[in-house]
Design a protein around this motif. Structure first.
Motif, mmCIF file in Angstrom:
data_model
loop_
_atom_site.group_PDB
_atom_site.id
_atom_site.type_symbol
_atom_site.label_atom_id
_atom_site.label_comp_id
_atom_site.label_asym_id
_atom_site.label_seq_id
_atom_site.Cartn_x
_atom_site.Cartn_y
_atom_site.Cartn_z
ATOM 1 N N VAL A 153 0.826 -1.214 0.000
ATOM 2 C CA VAL A 153 0.000 0.000 0.000
ATOM 3 C C VAL A 153 0.860 1.264 0.000
ATOM 4 C CG1 VAL A 153 -1.972 -1.091 1.129
ATOM 5 C CG2 VAL A 153 -0.187 -0.028 2.531
ATOM 6 N N GLN A 154 2.161 1.118 0.235
ATOM 7 C CA GLN A 154 3.047 2.275 0.196
ATOM 8 C C GLN A 154 3.670 2.496 -1.186
ATOM 9 O OE1 GLN A 154 5.611 2.846 3.770
ATOM 10 N NE2 GLN A 154 4.898 0.821 4.405
ATOM 11 N N ILE A 155 3.454 1.562 -2.087
ATOM 12 C CA ILE A 155 4.083 1.634 -3.406
ATOM 13 C C ILE A 155 3.699 2.899 -4.182
ATOM 14 C CG2 ILE A 155 4.029 0.556 -5.695
ATOM 15 C CD1 ILE A 155 4.345 -2.144 -4.324
ATOM 16 N N PRO A 156 2.422 3.327 -4.217
ATOM 17 C CA PRO A 156 2.104 4.558 -4.953
ATOM 18 C C PRO A 156 2.904 5.766 -4.477
ATOM 19 C CG PRO A 156 0.099 3.344 -4.473
ATOM 20 C CD PRO A 156 1.196 2.659 -3.714
ATOM 21 N N ARG A 157 3.053 5.909 -3.147
ATOM 22 C CA ARG A 157 3.806 7.057 -2.622
ATOM 23 C C ARG A 157 5.287 6.952 -2.971
ATOM 24 N NH1 ARG A 157 4.143 5.844 2.560
ATOM 25 N NH2 ARG A 157 6.344 5.287 2.342
ATOM 26 N N VAL A 158 5.861 5.766 -2.786
ATOM 27 C CA VAL A 158 7.288 5.573 -3.063
ATOM 28 C C VAL A 158 7.570 5.748 -4.547
ATOM 29 C CG1 VAL A 158 9.179 3.903 -2.990
ATOM 30 C CG2 VAL A 158 7.593 4.072 -1.066
ATOM 31 N N SER A 159 6.684 5.258 -5.388
ATOM 32 C CA SER A 159 6.859 5.394 -6.830
ATOM 33 C C SER A 159 6.841 6.862 -7.251
ATOM 34 C CB SER A 159 5.759 4.618 -7.568
ATOM 35 O OG SER A 159 5.882 4.775 -8.966
ATOM 36 N N ALA A 160 5.910 7.617 -6.687
ATOM 37 C CA ALA A 160 5.821 9.041 -7.028
ATOM 38 C C ALA A 160 7.054 9.802 -6.560
ATOM 39 C CB ALA A 160 4.562 9.638 -6.410
ATOM 40 N N ALA A 161 7.628 9.394 -5.420
ATOM 41 C CA ALA A 161 8.777 10.115 -4.859
ATOM 42 C C ALA A 161 10.092 9.730 -5.524
ATOM 43 C CB ALA A 161 8.865 9.860 -3.355
ATOM 44 N N THR A 162 10.192 8.506 -6.023
ATOM 45 C CA THR A 162 11.458 8.025 -6.589
ATOM 46 C C THR A 162 11.463 7.945 -8.109
ATOM 47 O OG1 THR A 162 10.750 5.710 -6.419
ATOM 48 C CG2 THR A 162 11.905 6.659 -4.519
ATOM 49 N N GLY A 163 10.274 7.896 -8.709
ATOM 50 C CA GLY A 163 10.205 7.725 -10.152
ATOM 51 C C GLY A 163 10.332 6.283 -10.598
ATOM 52 N N ILE A 164 10.432 5.363 -9.665
ATOM 53 C CA ILE A 164 10.517 3.936 -10.002
ATOM 54 C C ILE A 164 9.112 3.425 -10.308
ATOM 55 C CG2 ILE A 164 11.164 1.651 -9.170
ATOM 56 C CD1 ILE A 164 13.188 2.964 -7.342
ATOM 57 N N PRO A 165 8.911 2.747 -11.438
ATOM 58 C CA PRO A 165 7.568 2.261 -11.785
ATOM 59 C C PRO A 165 6.996 1.354 -10.690
ATOM 60 C CG PRO A 165 9.052 2.051 -13.653
ATOM 61 C CD PRO A 165 9.899 2.433 -12.482
ATOM 62 N N GLN A 166 5.689 1.413 -10.527
ATOM 63 C CA GLN A 166 5.047 0.616 -9.489
ATOM 64 C C GLN A 166 5.254 -0.878 -9.710
ATOM 65 O OE1 GLN A 166 1.092 1.608 -8.255
ATOM 66 N NE2 GLN A 166 1.329 3.791 -8.665
ATOM 67 N N ALA A 167 5.269 -1.310 -10.968
ATOM 68 C CA ALA A 167 5.463 -2.734 -11.249
ATOM 69 C C ALA A 167 6.834 -3.206 -10.750
ATOM 70 C CB ALA A 167 5.329 -2.996 -12.742
ATOM 71 N N GLU A 168 7.843 -2.354 -10.891
ATOM 72 C CA GLU A 168 9.175 -2.715 -10.415
ATOM 73 C C GLU A 168 9.203 -2.765 -8.887
ATOM 74 O OE1 GLU A 168 13.775 -1.015 -10.674
ATOM 75 O OE2 GLU A 168 12.275 -0.391 -12.149
ATOM 76 N N LEU A 169 8.484 -1.847 -8.251
ATOM 77 C CA LEU A 169 8.423 -1.864 -6.790
ATOM 78 C C LEU A 169 7.661 -3.087 -6.285
ATOM 79 C CD1 LEU A 169 7.763 1.923 -6.044
ATOM 80 C CD2 LEU A 169 9.896 0.645 -5.753
ATOM 81 N N GLU A 170 6.651 -3.509 -7.018
ATOM 82 C CA GLU A 170 5.922 -4.729 -6.657
ATOM 83 C C GLU A 170 6.875 -5.922 -6.644
ATOM 84 O OE1 GLU A 170 2.840 -5.508 -5.847
ATOM 85 O OE2 GLU A 170 1.555 -3.810 -6.405
ATOM 86 N N GLN A 171 7.731 -6.009 -7.655
ATOM 87 C CA GLN A 171 8.690 -7.106 -7.719
ATOM 88 C C GLN A 171 9.698 -7.012 -6.578
ATOM 89 O OE1 GLN A 171 10.398 -6.852 -11.637
ATOM 90 N NE2 GLN A 171 8.484 -7.363 -12.684
ATOM 91 N N LEU A 172 10.075 -5.787 -6.237
ATOM 92 C CA LEU A 172 11.023 -5.581 -5.144
ATOM 93 C C LEU A 172 10.439 -6.091 -3.826
ATOM 94 C CD1 LEU A 172 13.869 -4.249 -5.077
ATOM 95 C CD2 LEU A 172 12.758 -2.218 -4.162
ATOM 96 N N VAL A 173 9.179 -5.758 -3.580
ATOM 97 C CA VAL A 173 8.514 -6.216 -2.364
ATOM 98 C C VAL A 173 8.393 -7.736 -2.360
ATOM 99 C CG1 VAL A 173 6.318 -6.222 -1.102
ATOM 100 C CG2 VAL A 173 7.253 -4.071 -1.981
ATOM 101 N N GLU A 174 8.070 -8.291 -3.501
ATOM 102 C CA GLU A 174 7.922 -9.743 -3.597
ATOM 103 C C GLU A 174 9.236 -10.452 -3.291
ATOM 104 O OE1 GLU A 174 5.961 -13.278 -4.030
ATOM 105 O OE2 GLU A 174 5.094 -11.269 -4.037
ATOM 106 N N ARG A 175 10.345 -9.916 -3.794
ATOM 107 C CA ARG A 175 11.655 -10.550 -3.569
ATOM 108 C C ARG A 175 12.072 -10.470 -2.102
ATOM 109 N NH1 ARG A 175 13.197 -7.937 -8.456
ATOM 110 N NH2 ARG A 175 14.386 -6.370 -7.282
#
Length: 205
Positions: A153-175
């Motif tokens: 649920v924090q991915i939208p905020r982190v994505s907006a602040a870092t510019g990292i796509p949400q799909a990439e952050l989803e994979q990061l959380v999964e790993r």
């Protein structure tokens, strides 16, 4: 005990001194066994079988210790994933949290304020989707982990602040999601410090 002129005289100091000497010897032996031998043996076995855990489960980056897997840290900037609330600021020398009953007004106010803080920092995510671990304290105040949903649920905020796509952050959380122990015990968790270290590496690419 001593015989004098055919009579028997009891000397009370002899049994007392013998008892004192025996007690002293037993105490010294137990202090040596329990205070020295046991600790050296336990430390030696732990350092041999699980040196990482025995040394505090420390996390290193570029040869520098940045934290421990067992103790959370405070992250407040929008570009980082945030951990659980801590009434003690994750101070390991003062583990604990106010033991409020569910009906305590202070607890209700704290939960209300936590919800307001969440909404202010994450306007794109409805409060109904936020898991309880993000708006409640852990029992120790040191919990380093959050739930996988707490990270997602924090991915939208982190994505907006870092510019990292949400799909990439989803994979990061999964790993960085640890499964149940032995597939049965506990719940899946995400270590916030390890996730943020991976996030920093991804943002630097």
């Amino acid at each position: 005990m001593r015989a004098i002129d055919g009579t028997i005289e009891l000397r009370k100091d002899e049994p007392t001194m013998q008892l004192f000497a025996s007690s002293l010897r037993i105490s010294l032996v137990l202090m040596l066994l329990c205070g020295v031998v046991y600790n050296l043996a336990a430390t030696g076995i732990a350092q041999t079988l699980m040196p990482h855990r025995a040394s505090g489960s420390l996390i290193e980056e570029d040869g520098r210790i940045v934290g421990s897997e067992l103790i959370g840290q405070t992250f407040t900037e929008p570009r980082w994933f945030h951990g659980r609330l801590s009434s003690i600021g994750y101070a390991a020398d003062g583990s604990g949290t106010p033991n409020y009953a569910p009906s305590n007004p202070d607890l209700l106010e704290r939960a209300r304020q936590s919800a307001l803080d969440w909404q202010a920092a994450n306007p794109d995510v409805p409060l109904s989707e936020v898991p309880l671990d993000l708006v409640t304290n852990s029992g120790s105040g040191l919990d380093p982990d959050i739930s996988p949903q707490g990270a997602r649920v924090q991915i939208p905020r982190v994505s907006a602040a870092t510019g990292i796509p949400q799909a990439e952050l989803e994979q990061l959380v999964e790993r960085h999601t640890a499964p149940r122990r032995l597939g049965l015990f506990g719940e899946p968790t995400v270590n916030v410090l390890e996730l943020n270290l991976a996030l920093r590496e991804a943002a630097s690419k």
